[in-house]
Scaffold this motif. Sequence first.
Motif, PDB file in Angstrom:
ATOM      1  N   CYS A  65      -3.056  -2.986   1.456  1.00 11.56           N
ATOM      2  CA  CYS A  65      -2.706  -2.247   1.461  1.00 11.56           C
ATOM      3  C   CYS A  65      -2.962  -0.754   2.519  1.00 11.56           C
ATOM      4  O   CYS A  65      -4.394  -0.053   1.533  1.00 11.56           O
ATOM      5  N   ASN A 120      -1.594   1.895   0.823  1.00  9.42           N
ATOM      6  CA  ASN A 120      -1.675   2.919   0.410  1.00  9.42           C
ATOM      7  C   ASN A 120      -2.490   2.739  -0.784  1.00  9.42           C
ATOM      8  O   ASN A 120      -3.175   3.732  -0.855  1.00  9.42           O
ATOM      9  N   CYS A 121      -3.324   1.743  -1.017  1.00  4.50           N
ATOM     10  CA  CYS A 121      -4.491   1.868  -2.034  1.00  4.50           C
ATOM     11  C   CYS A 121      -5.625   0.621  -1.877  1.00  4.50           C
ATOM     12  O   CYS A 121      -6.901   0.349  -2.400  1.00  4.50           O
ATOM     13  N   CYS A 147       2.104  -4.834  -2.143  1.00  4.25           N
ATOM     14  CA  CYS A 147       0.835  -5.256  -2.933  1.00  4.25           C
ATOM     15  C   CYS A 147       1.104  -4.821  -4.132  1.00  4.25           C
ATOM     16  O   CYS A 147       1.808  -3.845  -4.606  1.00  4.25           O
ATOM     17  N   CYS A 187      -0.248  -1.551  -6.841  1.00  2.44           N
ATOM     18  CA  CYS A 187       0.932  -0.172  -6.350  1.00  2.44           C
ATOM     19  C   CYS A 187       2.318  -0.422  -6.043  1.00  2.44           C
ATOM     20  O   CYS A 187       3.505   0.577  -6.439  1.00  2.44           O
TER      21      CYS A 187
HETATM   22 ZN   LIG Z   1      -1.054  -1.015  -3.201  1.00  5.86          ZN
END
Ligand SMILES: [Zn+2]
Length: 273
Positions: free
Chosen positions: A32, A34-35, A51, A54
Amino acid sequence: MNVLDFEKLVRNEKTAKHYVLTRCSMVAGLHCPNCSGDRLYEVENGKRRRCPRCGHTFNPFAGRYLNNVKLSASEWLWVVKLFELESSATVIASETGISYPTALKTIDTIRCAIAETRCLNGGAPGVFEARNRGGRLGAPNGNGASGDAEPVADDTVLYHLELGNDCLILTERSPEYGYLVCGERKIEVVDHGRSFPRLRVYCSAKGFWPFAKERFVKYHGIPLGKLPGYLEEMSFRWLNRGTPLFDLILERLCRYAPAGTFTKRARDEQLVH
Ligand SMILES: [Zn+2]
Protein backbone atom coordinates in the motif's frame (compact mmCIF):
# COMPACT_ATOMS: atom_id res chain seq x y z
CA MET A 1 12.76 -12.82 -25.68
CA ASN A 2 12.13 -13.50 -29.34
CA VAL A 3 9.05 -12.30 -31.17
CA LEU A 4 7.31 -15.69 -31.01
CA ASP A 5 7.44 -15.72 -27.21
CA PHE A 6 6.59 -12.04 -27.15
CA GLU A 7 3.48 -12.67 -29.24
CA LYS A 8 2.13 -14.96 -26.52
CA LEU A 9 2.47 -12.21 -23.93
CA VAL A 10 0.55 -9.63 -25.90
CA ARG A 11 -2.16 -12.01 -27.15
CA ASN A 12 -4.63 -9.97 -25.12
CA GLU A 13 -4.63 -7.45 -22.29
CA LYS A 14 -5.18 -10.16 -19.69
CA THR A 15 -2.04 -12.09 -20.62
CA ALA A 16 -0.05 -8.86 -20.87
CA LYS A 17 -1.21 -7.62 -17.48
CA HIS A 18 -0.51 -10.96 -15.87
CA TYR A 19 3.06 -10.85 -17.17
CA VAL A 20 3.66 -7.28 -16.02
CA LEU A 21 2.15 -7.92 -12.58
CA THR A 22 4.24 -11.06 -12.17
CA ARG A 23 7.37 -9.10 -13.02
CA CYS A 24 6.37 -6.35 -10.59
CA SER A 25 5.89 -8.89 -7.81
CA MET A 26 9.29 -10.44 -8.56
CA VAL A 27 11.04 -7.06 -8.47
CA ALA A 28 9.27 -5.59 -5.45
CA GLY A 29 6.17 -6.96 -3.76
CA LEU A 30 2.93 -5.02 -3.90
CA HIS A 31 2.31 -2.82 -0.91
CA CYS A 32 0.00 0.00 0.00
CA PRO A 33 1.52 3.36 -1.01
CA ASN A 34 -0.28 4.96 1.93
CA CYS A 35 0.73 2.77 4.88
CA SER A 36 3.05 0.15 3.30
CA GLY A 37 0.68 -2.62 4.31
CA ASP A 38 1.17 -5.73 2.20
CA ARG A 39 -2.06 -7.57 2.96
CA LEU A 40 -4.20 -6.43 0.06
CA TYR A 41 -7.24 -7.65 -1.77
CA GLU A 42 -8.44 -7.12 -5.30
CA VAL A 43 -11.37 -4.86 -6.17
CA GLU A 44 -13.00 -3.79 -9.46
CA ASN A 45 -12.35 -7.15 -11.11
CA GLY A 46 -8.66 -7.07 -10.29
CA LYS A 47 -8.06 -3.58 -11.71
CA ARG A 48 -7.22 -2.10 -8.33
CA ARG A 49 -6.10 -3.18 -4.87
CA ARG A 50 -7.49 -2.18 -1.50
CA CYS A 51 -5.60 -2.05 1.75
CA PRO A 52 -7.79 -3.28 4.63
CA ARG A 53 -5.57 -1.54 7.18
CA CYS A 54 -6.11 2.03 5.94
CA GLY A 55 -8.83 1.59 3.33
CA HIS A 56 -6.72 3.04 0.50
CA THR A 57 -7.57 1.83 -3.02
CA PHE A 58 -4.91 2.02 -5.72
CA ASN A 59 -3.82 0.54 -9.00
CA PRO A 60 -1.20 -2.19 -8.67
CA PHE A 61 1.43 -0.15 -10.53
CA ALA A 62 1.17 2.86 -8.19
CA GLY A 63 4.56 4.23 -7.23
CA ARG A 64 6.46 2.33 -9.92
CA TYR A 65 8.14 3.87 -12.96
CA LEU A 66 5.48 2.19 -15.11
CA ASN A 67 2.84 4.35 -13.51
CA ASN A 68 4.31 7.57 -14.93
CA VAL A 69 2.52 6.99 -18.24
CA LYS A 70 -1.04 5.81 -18.53
CA LEU A 71 -0.66 2.91 -20.93
CA SER A 72 -2.29 -0.49 -20.94
CA ALA A 73 -0.05 -3.43 -20.04
CA SER A 74 0.05 -4.61 -23.65
CA GLU A 75 0.97 -1.10 -24.86
CA TRP A 76 3.78 -1.01 -22.31
CA LEU A 77 5.09 -4.37 -23.47
CA TRP A 78 5.02 -3.24 -27.09
CA VAL A 79 6.87 -0.03 -26.26
CA VAL A 80 9.52 -1.95 -24.32
CA LYS A 81 9.93 -4.39 -27.20
CA LEU A 82 10.31 -1.58 -29.75
CA PHE A 83 12.67 0.33 -27.44
CA GLU A 84 14.78 -2.82 -27.09
CA LEU A 85 15.01 -2.86 -30.89
CA GLU A 86 16.13 0.81 -30.83
CA SER A 87 13.05 2.13 -32.61
CA SER A 88 12.52 5.88 -32.66
CA ALA A 89 9.64 7.64 -30.92
CA THR A 90 8.03 8.16 -34.34
CA VAL A 91 8.09 4.43 -35.07
CA ILE A 92 6.89 3.54 -31.58
CA ALA A 93 3.97 5.95 -31.92
CA SER A 94 2.94 4.70 -35.34
CA GLU A 95 3.34 1.00 -34.51
CA THR A 96 1.45 1.13 -31.20
CA GLY A 97 -1.13 3.81 -31.98
CA ILE A 98 -0.14 5.96 -28.99
CA SER A 99 0.43 9.65 -29.62
CA TYR A 100 3.91 10.98 -30.39
CA PRO A 101 4.09 13.07 -27.16
CA THR A 102 3.09 9.97 -25.18
CA ALA A 103 5.75 7.93 -26.96
CA LEU A 104 8.35 10.57 -26.01
CA LYS A 105 7.19 10.59 -22.40
CA THR A 106 7.28 6.80 -22.32
CA ILE A 107 10.83 6.71 -23.66
CA ASP A 108 11.90 9.34 -21.12
CA THR A 109 10.39 7.18 -18.40
CA ILE A 110 12.31 4.13 -19.62
CA ARG A 111 15.55 6.11 -19.60
CA CYS A 112 14.84 7.37 -16.09
CA ALA A 113 14.09 3.83 -14.94
CA ILE A 114 17.34 2.60 -16.50
CA ALA A 115 19.36 5.42 -14.94
CA GLU A 116 17.41 5.55 -11.69
CA THR A 117 18.36 8.66 -9.73
CA ARG A 118 21.49 9.34 -11.77
CA CYS A 119 19.24 10.47 -14.60
CA LEU A 120 17.87 13.24 -12.43
CA ASN A 121 21.10 14.45 -10.95
CA GLY A 122 23.25 14.56 -14.05
CA GLY A 123 26.84 13.53 -13.69
CA ALA A 124 27.99 12.59 -10.26
CA PRO A 125 30.59 15.04 -9.00
CA GLY A 126 34.07 13.80 -9.65
CA VAL A 127 37.58 15.02 -9.03
CA PHE A 128 39.44 15.57 -12.26
CA GLU A 129 42.69 17.16 -13.17
CA ALA A 130 43.53 18.67 -16.52
CA ARG A 131 46.84 18.61 -18.31
CA ASN A 132 47.98 19.85 -21.63
CA ARG A 133 50.27 17.76 -23.74
CA GLY A 134 53.45 19.22 -22.28
CA GLY A 135 52.69 19.10 -18.61
CA ARG A 136 51.07 21.63 -16.33
CA LEU A 137 47.96 23.26 -17.69
CA GLY A 138 48.60 26.81 -18.75
CA ALA A 139 52.36 26.63 -18.35
CA PRO A 140 54.16 28.63 -21.04
CA ASN A 141 55.15 26.40 -23.91
CA GLY A 142 53.89 23.42 -21.98
CA ASN A 143 57.08 23.21 -20.00
CA GLY A 144 55.61 22.74 -16.57
CA ALA A 145 56.45 19.78 -14.43
CA SER A 146 54.67 16.72 -15.78
CA GLY A 147 53.45 15.78 -12.31
CA ASP A 148 51.53 19.03 -11.82
CA ALA A 149 47.97 19.48 -12.88
CA GLU A 150 45.10 21.82 -12.19
CA PRO A 151 41.73 20.78 -10.89
CA VAL A 152 38.92 21.09 -13.39
CA ALA A 153 36.27 23.59 -12.35
CA ASP A 154 33.01 21.96 -11.32
CA ASP A 155 30.99 23.77 -13.96
CA THR A 156 33.30 22.66 -16.77
CA VAL A 157 32.38 19.00 -16.59
CA LEU A 158 28.91 18.53 -18.05
CA TYR A 159 28.67 14.86 -17.43
CA HIS A 160 30.72 12.07 -15.97
CA LEU A 161 29.90 8.40 -16.29
CA GLU A 162 31.71 5.45 -14.79
CA LEU A 163 31.67 2.33 -16.94
CA GLY A 164 33.21 -0.40 -14.85
CA ASN A 165 36.88 0.58 -14.73
CA ASP A 166 36.43 3.09 -17.51
CA CYS A 167 35.37 6.67 -17.40
CA LEU A 168 33.53 8.97 -19.80
CA ILE A 169 33.66 12.73 -19.28
CA LEU A 170 31.93 15.42 -21.33
CA THR A 171 32.99 19.04 -21.09
CA GLU A 172 32.12 22.21 -22.92
CA ARG A 173 33.79 22.58 -26.29
CA SER A 174 36.06 25.41 -25.17
CA PRO A 175 38.53 23.74 -22.75
CA GLU A 176 41.68 22.81 -24.57
CA TYR A 177 43.04 20.19 -22.25
CA GLY A 178 45.28 17.57 -23.80
CA TYR A 179 43.85 14.99 -21.49
CA LEU A 180 42.21 14.61 -18.09
CA VAL A 181 43.27 12.53 -15.15
CA CYS A 182 40.47 10.61 -13.53
CA GLY A 183 41.27 8.32 -10.60
CA GLU A 184 44.97 8.43 -11.58
CA ARG A 185 44.11 7.20 -15.05
CA LYS A 186 44.77 9.24 -18.13
CA ILE A 187 41.63 9.99 -20.10
CA GLU A 188 42.28 10.99 -23.69
CA VAL A 189 40.14 13.29 -25.81
CA VAL A 190 38.37 10.88 -28.15
CA ASP A 191 36.12 13.35 -29.95
CA HIS A 192 37.47 16.86 -30.53
CA GLY A 193 34.05 18.28 -31.26
CA ARG A 194 33.90 16.92 -34.78
CA SER A 195 30.73 14.93 -34.13
CA PHE A 196 29.34 17.18 -31.41
CA PRO A 197 30.63 20.73 -31.91
CA ARG A 198 29.68 21.89 -28.45
CA LEU A 199 31.29 19.00 -26.59
CA ARG A 200 34.68 17.57 -25.93
CA VAL A 201 34.57 13.92 -25.05
CA TYR A 202 37.23 12.32 -22.88
CA CYS A 203 37.02 8.57 -22.63
CA SER A 204 39.31 5.71 -21.77
CA ALA A 205 36.88 3.10 -23.05
CA LYS A 206 37.98 2.44 -26.61
CA GLY A 207 34.82 0.58 -27.46
CA PHE A 208 32.11 2.57 -25.71
CA TRP A 209 32.31 5.94 -27.41
CA PRO A 210 32.03 4.65 -31.00
CA PHE A 211 29.12 2.48 -29.83
CA ALA A 212 27.33 5.46 -28.25
CA LYS A 213 28.23 7.95 -30.97
CA GLU A 214 26.75 6.00 -33.83
CA ARG A 215 23.47 5.94 -31.91
CA PHE A 216 23.58 9.60 -30.86
CA VAL A 217 24.02 10.94 -34.37
CA LYS A 218 20.64 9.48 -35.33
CA TYR A 219 18.91 11.94 -33.01
CA HIS A 220 20.14 15.08 -34.80
CA GLY A 221 20.67 16.86 -31.49
CA ILE A 222 19.89 15.97 -27.91
CA PRO A 223 18.59 18.44 -25.31
CA LEU A 224 21.44 19.00 -22.88
CA GLY A 225 19.24 18.24 -19.88
CA LYS A 226 18.35 14.90 -21.41
CA LEU A 227 21.89 13.93 -22.32
CA PRO A 228 22.52 12.05 -19.04
CA GLY A 229 19.49 9.86 -19.68
CA TYR A 230 20.70 9.06 -23.21
CA LEU A 231 24.17 8.26 -21.91
CA GLU A 232 22.81 6.02 -19.19
CA GLU A 233 20.76 4.20 -21.82
CA MET A 234 23.89 3.75 -23.95
CA SER A 235 25.93 2.48 -21.01
CA PHE A 236 23.10 0.07 -20.16
CA ARG A 237 23.07 -1.21 -23.77
CA TRP A 238 26.87 -1.36 -23.81
CA LEU A 239 27.22 -3.21 -20.51
CA ASN A 240 24.46 -5.65 -21.51
CA ARG A 241 25.41 -6.05 -25.17
CA GLY A 242 24.78 -9.59 -26.36
CA THR A 243 22.05 -10.02 -23.72
CA PRO A 244 18.31 -9.79 -24.50
CA LEU A 245 17.22 -6.51 -22.98
CA PHE A 246 13.44 -6.90 -22.91
CA ASP A 247 13.10 -8.33 -19.40
CA LEU A 248 15.96 -6.21 -18.06
CA ILE A 249 14.18 -3.03 -19.19
CA LEU A 250 10.82 -4.22 -17.90
CA GLU A 251 12.39 -5.08 -14.56
CA ARG A 252 13.69 -1.50 -14.23
CA LEU A 253 10.23 -0.14 -15.04
CA CYS A 254 8.64 -2.36 -12.40
CA ARG A 255 10.77 -0.87 -9.62
CA TYR A 256 9.37 1.74 -7.28
CA ALA A 257 10.53 5.20 -8.31
CA PRO A 258 12.11 7.42 -5.64
CA ALA A 259 9.66 9.97 -4.24
CA GLY A 260 9.44 13.08 -6.42
CA THR A 261 11.03 11.43 -9.45
CA PHE A 262 8.46 12.69 -11.91
CA THR A 263 7.65 16.08 -10.48
CA LYS A 264 11.05 17.78 -10.13
CA ARG A 265 12.77 16.90 -13.36
CA ALA A 266 14.80 19.72 -14.80
CA ARG A 267 13.89 20.67 -18.35
CA ASP A 268 16.74 21.97 -20.39
CA GLU A 269 15.97 22.33 -24.06
CA GLN A 270 19.45 23.50 -25.04
CA LEU A 271 20.61 21.49 -27.99
CA VAL A 272 23.94 19.71 -28.09
CA HIS A 273 24.43 20.37 -31.74
ZN1 LIG B 1 -2.70 1.03 3.57
